[in-house]
Design a protein around this motif. Structure first.
Motif, PDB file in Angstrom:
ATOM      1  N   THR A 123     -17.324  -3.740-115.485  1.00  0.00           N
ATOM      2  CA  THR A 123     -16.593  -2.503-115.241  1.00  0.00           C
ATOM      3  C   THR A 123     -17.002  -1.339-116.494  1.00  0.00           C
ATOM      4  O   THR A 123     -17.185  -0.395-115.902  1.00  0.00           O
ATOM      5  CB  THR A 123     -14.969  -2.749-115.121  1.00  0.00           C
ATOM      6  OG1 THR A 123     -14.792  -3.670-114.192  1.00  0.00           O
ATOM      7  CG2 THR A 123     -14.327  -1.474-114.782  1.00  0.00           C
ATOM      8  N   ILE A 124     -16.929  -1.764-117.489  1.00  0.00           N
ATOM      9  CA  ILE A 124     -17.220  -0.696-118.598  1.00  0.00           C
ATOM     10  C   ILE A 124     -18.732  -0.385-118.533  1.00  0.00           C
ATOM     11  O   ILE A 124     -19.041   0.690-118.534  1.00  0.00           O
ATOM     12  CB  ILE A 124     -17.060  -1.569-119.909  1.00  0.00           C
ATOM     13  CG1 ILE A 124     -15.747  -1.303-120.221  1.00  0.00           C
ATOM     14  CG2 ILE A 124     -17.819  -0.649-120.885  1.00  0.00           C
ATOM     15  CD1 ILE A 124     -15.085  -2.326-121.628  1.00  0.00           C
ATOM     16  N   ALA A 125     -19.729  -1.495-118.078  1.00  0.00           N
ATOM     17  CA  ALA A 125     -20.873  -1.167-117.913  1.00  0.00           C
ATOM     18  C   ALA A 125     -21.166  -0.188-116.952  1.00  0.00           C
ATOM     19  O   ALA A 125     -21.975   0.782-116.605  1.00  0.00           O
ATOM     20  CB  ALA A 125     -21.877  -2.293-117.591  1.00  0.00           C
ATOM     21  N   ALA A 126     -20.361  -0.400-115.621  1.00  0.00           N
ATOM     22  CA  ALA A 126     -20.623   0.594-114.564  1.00  0.00           C
ATOM     23  C   ALA A 126     -19.940   1.808-114.761  1.00  0.00           C
ATOM     24  O   ALA A 126     -20.689   2.793-114.292  1.00  0.00           O
ATOM     25  CB  ALA A 126     -19.679  -0.213-113.188  1.00  0.00           C
ATOM     26  N   PHE A 127     -18.879   1.960-115.540  1.00  0.00           N
ATOM     27  CA  PHE A 127     -18.430   3.265-116.082  1.00  0.00           C
ATOM     28  C   PHE A 127     -19.397   4.049-116.925  1.00  0.00           C
ATOM     29  O   PHE A 127     -19.745   5.209-116.563  1.00  0.00           O
ATOM     30  CB  PHE A 127     -17.153   3.120-116.584  1.00  0.00           C
ATOM     31  CG  PHE A 127     -16.587   4.340-117.312  1.00  0.00           C
ATOM     32  CD1 PHE A 127     -16.827   5.471-116.417  1.00  0.00           C
ATOM     33  CD2 PHE A 127     -15.634   4.403-118.321  1.00  0.00           C
ATOM     34  CE1 PHE A 127     -15.844   6.737-116.919  1.00  0.00           C
ATOM     35  CE2 PHE A 127     -14.940   5.466-118.783  1.00  0.00           C
ATOM     36  CZ  PHE A 127     -14.993   6.722-117.925  1.00  0.00           C
ATOM     37  N   GLU A 128     -20.109   3.453-117.812  1.00  0.00           N
ATOM     38  CA  GLU A 128     -21.163   3.988-118.563  1.00  0.00           C
ATOM     39  C   GLU A 128     -22.302   4.537-117.655  1.00  0.00           C
ATOM     40  O   GLU A 128     -22.754   5.704-117.775  1.00  0.00           O
ATOM     41  CB  GLU A 128     -21.751   2.884-119.711  1.00  0.00           C
ATOM     42  CG  GLU A 128     -20.694   2.773-120.818  1.00  0.00           C
ATOM     43  CD  GLU A 128     -21.123   1.674-121.646  1.00  0.00           C
ATOM     44  OE1 GLU A 128     -21.215   1.896-123.081  1.00  0.00           O
ATOM     45  OE2 GLU A 128     -21.656   0.505-121.108  1.00  0.00           O
ATOM     46  N   GLU A 141     -17.815  15.851-111.432  1.00  0.00           N
ATOM     47  CA  GLU A 141     -16.899  15.043-111.614  1.00  0.00           C
ATOM     48  C   GLU A 141     -16.439  14.024-109.994  1.00  0.00           C
ATOM     49  O   GLU A 141     -15.764  12.946-110.232  1.00  0.00           O
ATOM     50  CB  GLU A 141     -15.559  15.647-111.763  1.00  0.00           C
ATOM     51  CG  GLU A 141     -14.839  16.583-110.597  1.00  0.00           C
ATOM     52  CD  GLU A 141     -15.378  17.836-110.831  1.00  0.00           C
ATOM     53  OE1 GLU A 141     -15.191  18.884-110.005  1.00  0.00           O
ATOM     54  OE2 GLU A 141     -16.456  18.365-111.513  1.00  0.00           O
ATOM     55  N   ARG A 142     -17.235  14.635-109.215  1.00  0.00           N
ATOM     56  CA  ARG A 142     -16.936  13.759-107.778  1.00  0.00           C
ATOM     57  C   ARG A 142     -17.126  11.985-107.912  1.00  0.00           C
ATOM     58  O   ARG A 142     -16.544  11.488-107.545  1.00  0.00           O
ATOM     59  CB  ARG A 142     -17.799  14.312-106.573  1.00  0.00           C
ATOM     60  CG  ARG A 142     -17.096  15.711-106.320  1.00  0.00           C
ATOM     61  CD  ARG A 142     -18.035  16.565-104.963  1.00  0.00           C
ATOM     62  NE  ARG A 142     -19.373  16.770-106.007  1.00  0.00           N
ATOM     63  CZ  ARG A 142     -20.096  17.918-105.020  1.00  0.00           C
ATOM     64  NH1 ARG A 142     -19.881  18.000-103.984  1.00  0.00           N
ATOM     65  NH2 ARG A 142     -21.238  17.992-105.616  1.00  0.00           N
ATOM     66  N   PRO A 143     -18.501  12.006-108.464  1.00  0.00           N
ATOM     67  CA  PRO A 143     -18.831  10.293-108.620  1.00  0.00           C
ATOM     68  C   PRO A 143     -17.562   9.751-109.355  1.00  0.00           C
ATOM     69  O   PRO A 143     -17.199   8.438-109.168  1.00  0.00           O
ATOM     70  CB  PRO A 143     -20.176  10.367-109.150  1.00  0.00           C
ATOM     71  CG  PRO A 143     -20.467  11.800-109.802  1.00  0.00           C
ATOM     72  CD  PRO A 143     -19.570  12.593-108.900  1.00  0.00           C
TER      73      PRO A 143
END
Length: 231
Positions: free
Chosen positions: A34-39, A48-50
Motif C-alpha cells: 500500500t505504501i508503494a502504491a501511495f508513493e 488531488e483527484r487520483p
C-alpha cells in the motif's frame, strides 16, 4: 462496565446504524504494498483527484492524520446538499467524538507567492474548511440527527471540528514557508500538511502492526470494548 465503555458502544452502534462502519487501524489495510502504491500515486498525480480515489480505496492511509486508535473515515459526505467535504474523519476518546474536516489540494501546489501571500490552492483549502464550519454552526442538529430521522447521523459533530488541508510536497517548502505556515495554522485553526507527512504516518502504522502482531495484549479501544484480540 464504566461510563466510557457504555458511551463507546453507543457511538459505535449509532454510527454503524447510520451507515458509517468503524475502521480499526491496527487491523487496517496499510502494508508495504500500500505504501508503494501511495508513493507511485504521489509521483504521478498532477492534482488531488487520483489521491482522493486512492484514499477512498485505502482509508487507513488517510487515517494517519489522527495517529493511532480506531476511527471513522467518511469520503465526500454531503452536508445538506450545500457542501461535500473530501473527507470527514473521527476518533473516539474520553472527551467524546473528535471530528476532523479534511480538504485535499494538489500535491504539486506551491503555498506562497514571492510576496509571502497564500496562493489560490491554499486559499481555497482554508476557505473550504471555514465554509463547512459556518454550515455546521447553523445546522448542528441536522448534522447530528440520525439518518433515519432525515439527518446526517454524524454523532457529536459541530463547528468546533478540527480542520486539515493536505497540500503539496515537502521538498517544495522553504524554511520561510514553514514560518508562514505557523501563523496561518494559528490564525485559521487549520492544520496544513504535505502528502509526505501522510506517507510517514503510513510507514509508522506498518511498524505498529508489527508490534501488535507480536503482542496481543496491545489492542485498539474497539477491540478492547468488543473483547476481540488482534489477528
Amino acid at each position: 462496565m464504566n461510563d466510557y465503555v457504555e458511551y463507546a458502544r453507543y457511538v459505535t452502534t449509532e454510527m454503524t446504524r447510520n451507515g458509517y462502519p468503524k475502521l480499526c487501524v491496527a487491523r487496517g489495510d496499510v502494508d508495504e504494498a500500500t505504501i508503494a502504491a501511495f508513493e507511485s500515486a504521489l509521483e504521478t498525480a498532477t492534482d488531488e483527484r487520483p489521491l482522493q480515489r486512492f484514499f477512498e480505496d485505502h482509508p487507513s492511509v488517510l487515517a494517519g492524520e489522527l495517529r493511532a486508535n480506531c476511527r471513522w473515515v467518511l469520503p465526500q459526505a454531503d452536508l445538506g446538499g450545500r457542501y461535500v467535504p473530501d473527507f470527514l474523519t473521527a476518533r473516539l476518546d474520553s472527551g467524546g467524538m473528535q471530528w476532523t474536516l479534511v480538504e485535499l489540494e494538489s500535491p504539486t501546489a506551491q503555498l506562497f507567492t514571492r510576496d509571502g501571500l497564500p496562493r489560490k490552492e491554499l486559499r481555497k483549502g482554508l476557505s473550504q474548511i471555514q465554509d463547512w464550519r459556518n454550515w455546521l454552526t447553523a445546522n448542528r442538529d441536522l448534522a447530528r440527527r440520525a439518518r433515519s430521522d432525515h439527518g446526517l447521523g454524524l454523532i457529536g459533530m459541530d463547528h468546533l471540528a478540527s480542520g486539515i488541508v493536505i497540500i503539496g510536497r515537502r521538498q517544495h517548502r522553504s524554511p520561510t514557508d514553514q514560518e508562514r505556515l505557523k501563523s496561518l495554522i494559528v490564525r485559521e485553526r487549520v492544520l496544513i500538511r504535505s502528502y509526505d507527512w501522510l506517507l510517514e504516518e503510513a510507514r509508522w502504522r506498518v511498524a505498529l502492526r508489527g508490534e501488535l502482531a507480536q503482542d496481543n495484549a496491545v489492542m485498539c479501544e474497539e477491540c478492547v470494548i468488543s473483547g476481540r484480540t488482534f489477528q
